[in-house]
Design a protein around this motif. Structure first.
Motif, PDB file in Angstrom:
ATOM      1  N   SER A   1     -60.289 -74.925  91.077  1.00 10.86           N
ATOM      2  CA  SER A   1     -59.511 -76.130  91.380  1.00 10.86           C
ATOM      3  C   SER A   1     -58.353 -76.355  90.412  1.00 10.86           C
ATOM      4  CB  SER A   1     -60.430 -77.352  91.382  1.00 10.86           C
ATOM      5  OG  SER A   1     -61.013 -77.499  90.104  1.00 10.86           O
ATOM      6  N   VAL A   2     -58.453 -75.862  89.180  1.00 12.74           N
ATOM      7  CA  VAL A   2     -57.400 -76.038  88.182  1.00 12.74           C
ATOM      8  C   VAL A   2     -57.028 -74.660  87.656  1.00 12.74           C
ATOM      9  CG1 VAL A   2     -56.820 -77.108  85.989  1.00 12.74           C
ATOM     10  CG2 VAL A   2     -58.412 -78.247  87.527  1.00 12.74           C
ATOM     11  N   ARG A   3     -55.798 -74.245  87.965  1.00  6.32           N
ATOM     12  CA  ARG A   3     -55.386 -72.903  87.548  1.00  6.32           C
ATOM     13  C   ARG A   3     -53.990 -72.934  86.970  1.00  6.32           C
ATOM     14  NH1 ARG A   3     -57.666 -68.170  91.097  1.00  6.32           N
ATOM     15  NH2 ARG A   3     -56.496 -67.145  89.466  1.00  6.32           N
ATOM     16  N   SER A   4     -53.769 -72.143  85.953  1.00  7.30           N
ATOM     17  CA  SER A   4     -52.423 -71.982  85.412  1.00  7.30           C
ATOM     18  C   SER A   4     -51.763 -70.810  86.140  1.00  7.30           C
ATOM     19  CB  SER A   4     -52.494 -71.719  83.909  1.00  7.30           C
ATOM     20  OG  SER A   4     -53.180 -70.506  83.676  1.00  7.30           O
ATOM     21  N   GLY A   5     -50.512 -70.575  85.822  1.00  2.00           N
ATOM     22  CA  GLY A   5     -49.808 -69.464  86.450  1.00  2.00           C
ATOM     23  C   GLY A   5     -50.388 -68.127  86.022  1.00  2.00           C
ATOM     24  N   ASP A   6     -50.189 -67.125  86.850  1.00  3.19           N
ATOM     25  CA  ASP A   6     -50.730 -65.793  86.545  1.00  3.19           C
ATOM     26  C   ASP A   6     -50.140 -65.228  85.263  1.00  3.19           C
ATOM     27  OD1 ASP A   6     -50.970 -64.725  90.008  1.00  3.19           O
ATOM     28  OD2 ASP A   6     -52.371 -65.831  88.740  1.00  3.19           O
TER      29      ASP A   6
ATOM     30  N   PHE B   1     -62.057 -62.638  76.147  1.00  5.23           N
ATOM     31  CA  PHE B   1     -61.273 -63.800  76.551  1.00  5.23           C
ATOM     32  C   PHE B   1     -62.006 -64.619  77.601  1.00  5.23           C
ATOM     33  CE2 PHE B   1     -57.862 -65.593  79.272  1.00  5.23           C
ATOM     34  CZ  PHE B   1     -57.272 -66.414  78.338  1.00  5.23           C
ATOM     35  N   GLU B   2     -62.655 -63.952  78.546  1.00  2.00           N
ATOM     36  CA  GLU B   2     -63.367 -64.646  79.618  1.00  2.00           C
ATOM     37  C   GLU B   2     -64.589 -65.402  79.105  1.00  2.00           C
ATOM     38  OE1 GLU B   2     -62.472 -61.400  79.834  1.00  2.00           O
ATOM     39  OE2 GLU B   2     -60.791 -61.647  81.205  1.00  2.00           O
ATOM     40  N   ASP B   3     -65.146 -64.985  77.959  1.00  2.76           N
ATOM     41  CA  ASP B   3     -66.280 -65.698  77.376  1.00  2.76           C
ATOM     42  C   ASP B   3     -65.850 -67.015  76.734  1.00  2.76           C
ATOM     43  OD1 ASP B   3     -67.961 -63.618  78.083  1.00  2.76           O
ATOM     44  OD2 ASP B   3     -67.687 -62.584  76.173  1.00  2.76           O
ATOM     45  N   VAL B   4     -64.593 -67.098  76.322  1.00  2.95           N
ATOM     46  CA  VAL B   4     -64.104 -68.269  75.603  1.00  2.95           C
ATOM     47  C   VAL B   4     -63.357 -69.223  76.529  1.00  2.95           C
ATOM     48  CG1 VAL B   4     -62.626 -69.034  73.719  1.00  2.95           C
ATOM     49  CG2 VAL B   4     -63.953 -66.950  73.474  1.00  2.95           C
ATOM     50  N   ILE B   5     -62.457 -68.677  77.341  1.00  2.00           N
ATOM     51  CA  ILE B   5     -61.603 -69.509  78.191  1.00  2.00           C
ATOM     52  C   ILE B   5     -61.848 -69.135  79.646  1.00  2.00           C
ATOM     53  CG2 ILE B   5     -59.232 -70.093  78.776  1.00  2.00           C
ATOM     54  CD1 ILE B   5     -58.532 -69.421  75.864  1.00  2.00           C
ATOM     55  N   ALA B   6     -62.145 -70.125  80.460  1.00  2.00           N
ATOM     56  CA  ALA B   6     -62.362 -69.891  81.889  1.00  2.00           C
ATOM     57  C   ALA B   6     -61.758 -71.056  82.670  1.00  2.00           C
ATOM     58  CB  ALA B   6     -63.845 -69.764  82.196  1.00  2.00           C
TER      59      ALA B   6
END
Length: 188
Positions: A88-93, A79-84
């Motif tokens: 400065s821009v973060r969604s909820g946990d 998942f970390e290879d595709v979406i990071a």
């Protein structure tokens, strides 16, 4: 009849439905206890030891190394290879956790479904193609190459004579002239 079923269920299964806001002392005691427990029937206990599903399952692979030469190392995608997300821009946990879980589950299960649908036909097709290519190579390419080599044996002999008469004397002369030189490499 419903009361009998409820009594049987309460005897076989224990489920902790208590509120999580209880005192810390009770929580420590509850951590040591099993939160739920189901008693297997006698038939299930016997089938556990004799079932082939225990020996052959998705959790225990039959072949440990399925890519021993590392042909598909590029497909080790997480998942970390595709979406990071940058800082400065973060969604909820919770969104991040659920997105990660759904990505992994959909990747794994769609791969399994597609392999069930496509693996057998593709392996049969690959086997047929390799059989055709092998047969073509053994019965067509190999004999044709041998025919060409047999037919051009005179050309090989002529080439050896040309090399022996013209190229070999110049090579020997250059070897004798340059044989006295030596090169020494020193580190600075």
């Amino acid at each position: 009849m419903d009361s009998e079923m409820a009594e049987e269920d309460s005897e076989e299964v224990e489920i902790d439905l208590s509120d999580s806001n209880e005192s810390p002392e009770l929580e420590k005691e509850e951590e040591t206890q099993t939160l739920w427990k189901a008693q297997p029937s006698v038939e299930e206990e016997e089938n556990i030891h004799t079932s082939t599903l225990v020996e052959i399952s998705d959790t225990k692979p039959l072949i440990k190394t399925r890519d021993p030469r590392g042909i598909n190392d590029c497909l080790k995608v997480t998942f970390e290879d595709v979406i990071a997300e940058p800082v400065s821009v973060r969604s909820g946990d919770r969104v991040w956790i659920w997105s990660n879980a759904l990505f992994e589950v959909s990747r794994v299960w769609l791969y399994r479904i597609l392999t069930v649908v496509l693996a057998i036909p593709m392996s049969v097709l690959s086997g047929v193609l390799f059989a055709i290519f092998s047969c073509f190579h053994v019965w067509m390419v190999g004999p044709c190459v041998e025919y060409v080599l047999i037919g051009t044996r005179w050309l090989q002999s002529l080439w050896n004579v040309v090399l022996g008469v013209f190229v070999l004397p110049f090579s020997r002369t250059a070897k004798r002239c340059c044989g006295g030189f030596s090169i020494h490499l020193a580190e600075e």
